[in-house]
Structures are given as structure tokens and as C-alpha cells.
Design a protein around this motif. Structure first.
Motif, PDB file in Angstrom:
ATOM      1  N   ALA A  41       0.847  -1.204   0.000  1.00  0.00           N
ATOM      2  CA  ALA A  41       0.000   0.000   0.000  1.00  0.00           C
ATOM      3  C   ALA A  41       0.877   1.248   0.000  1.00  0.00           C
ATOM      4  CB  ALA A  41      -0.933  -0.010   1.203  1.00  0.00           C
ATOM      5  N   ALA A  42       1.948   1.233   0.770  1.00  0.00           N
ATOM      6  CA  ALA A  42       2.861   2.381   0.804  1.00  0.00           C
ATOM      7  C   ALA A  42       3.575   2.554  -0.534  1.00  0.00           C
ATOM      8  CB  ALA A  42       3.877   2.209   1.925  1.00  0.00           C
ATOM      9  N   GLU A  43       3.965   1.449  -1.155  1.00  0.00           N
ATOM     10  CA  GLU A  43       4.665   1.508  -2.442  1.00  0.00           C
ATOM     11  C   GLU A  43       3.792   2.096  -3.543  1.00  0.00           C
ATOM     12  OE1 GLU A  43       7.878   0.552  -3.535  1.00  0.00           O
ATOM     13  OE2 GLU A  43       8.314   0.565  -1.397  1.00  0.00           O
ATOM     14  N   HIS A  44       2.475   1.913  -3.445  1.00  0.00           N
ATOM     15  CA  HIS A  44       1.558   2.355  -4.490  1.00  0.00           C
ATOM     16  C   HIS A  44       0.668   3.511  -4.041  1.00  0.00           C
ATOM     17  CE1 HIS A  44       2.736  -1.756  -5.604  1.00  0.00           C
ATOM     18  NE2 HIS A  44       2.832  -1.203  -6.796  1.00  0.00           N
ATOM     19  N   ALA A  45       1.041   4.169  -2.972  1.00  0.00           N
ATOM     20  CA  ALA A  45       0.233   5.257  -2.438  1.00  0.00           C
ATOM     21  C   ALA A  45       0.090   6.422  -3.407  1.00  0.00           C
ATOM     22  CB  ALA A  45       0.822   5.749  -1.118  1.00  0.00           C
ATOM     23  N   ASN A  46       1.041   6.609  -4.306  1.00  0.00           N
ATOM     24  CA  ASN A  46       0.980   7.744  -5.216  1.00  0.00           C
ATOM     25  C   ASN A  46       0.224   7.435  -6.515  1.00  0.00           C
ATOM     26  OD1 ASN A  46       2.910   6.024  -6.224  1.00  0.00           O
ATOM     27  ND2 ASN A  46       4.341   7.642  -6.798  1.00  0.00           N
ATOM     28  N   PHE A  47      -0.276   6.218  -6.673  1.00  0.00           N
ATOM     29  CA  PHE A  47      -1.084   5.885  -7.847  1.00  0.00           C
ATOM     30  C   PHE A  47      -2.427   6.588  -7.721  1.00  0.00           C
ATOM     31  CE2 PHE A  47       0.615   1.696  -9.752  1.00  0.00           C
ATOM     32  CZ  PHE A  47       1.920   2.064  -9.502  1.00  0.00           C
ATOM     33  N   GLN A  48      -2.776   7.385  -8.693  1.00  0.00           N
ATOM     34  CA  GLN A  48      -4.071   8.057  -8.635  1.00  0.00           C
ATOM     35  C   GLN A  48      -5.174   7.178  -9.210  1.00  0.00           C
ATOM     36  OE1 GLN A  48      -3.870  11.997 -10.214  1.00  0.00           O
ATOM     37  NE2 GLN A  48      -2.240  12.592  -8.822  1.00  0.00           N
TER      38      GLN A  48
END
Length: 103
Positions: free
Chosen positions: A59-66
Motif C-alpha cells: 500500500a505504501a509503495e503504491h500510495a501515489n497511484f491516482q
């Protein structure tokens, strides 16, 4: 009817591409009690602990995916769990993983 399905498949493949690409370099350490993980009684609890760590990291690794964040996180979690359980190589954990990922 086929066009929306084709479009949905195309969008899904475009959204998953970054997640799959990122997973090649993805590395993390997980903590677990190997003695407990070796028993049929303790393996499910240790599996849950490992999965929680992996899910938080993904979740942290992909937190910036809009767009597609949930899908990318789910794919990351599934792939990382498979790799982690394989690397840990404890039969009781492998059995839990197989049961939880079975169709």
C-alpha cells in the motif's frame, strides 16, 4: 457489448503494468516466529502477520497511484506473498498459502 469489455481489459492491463514492473525490484524483510510457523496451529497466525506486513508495504509503495491503486496494491500483495512464502519454505506456511489462494 464487446467494445466496453475490450476497453476495460485494455485499461486494466495499462494500470497493472506499473505494478508488475515495480514488483521486480521490490524487496522487504518480514518478521515471523519460525517455530510457530512450523506447526499447523501456529502457521495461520504467522501467515496473517506476514500478509499484514506485506499489504502495508505494498500500500505504501503504491500510495501515489491516482488510478488503479487498489488493483496495484492487491497484485503487489499477491506476488510478494507468493515469493515470500516460497523463500521462507516452511511446509505449514506453504499449506496455508495454498489454501488461501485456491480458487
Amino acid at each position: 457489448m464487446k467494445r466496453p469489455l475490450i476497453a476495460a481489459a485494455l485499461v486494466a492491463s495499462l494500470l497493472t503494468a506499473p505494478a508488475l514492473a515495480a514488483s521486480d525490484d521490490f524487496q522487504m524483510a518480514v518478521t515471523f516466529d519460525s517455530t510457530a510457523a512450523e506447526t499447523p496451529e501456529g502457521a495461520p497466525a504467522e501467515y496473517t502477520k506476514i500478509r499484514d506486513e506485506v499489504a502495508k508495504r505494498c500500500a505504501a509503495e503504491h500510495a501515489n497511484f491516482q488510478v488503479g491503486q487498489d488493483l496495484a496494491t492487491s497484485l503487489c500483495t499477491a506476488q510478494t506473498m507468493s515469493k515470500a512464502i516460497s523463500a521462507i519454505d516452511i511446509p505449514a506456511l506453504t499449506d496455508v498459502h495454498a489454501a488461501r489462494t485456491a480458487g
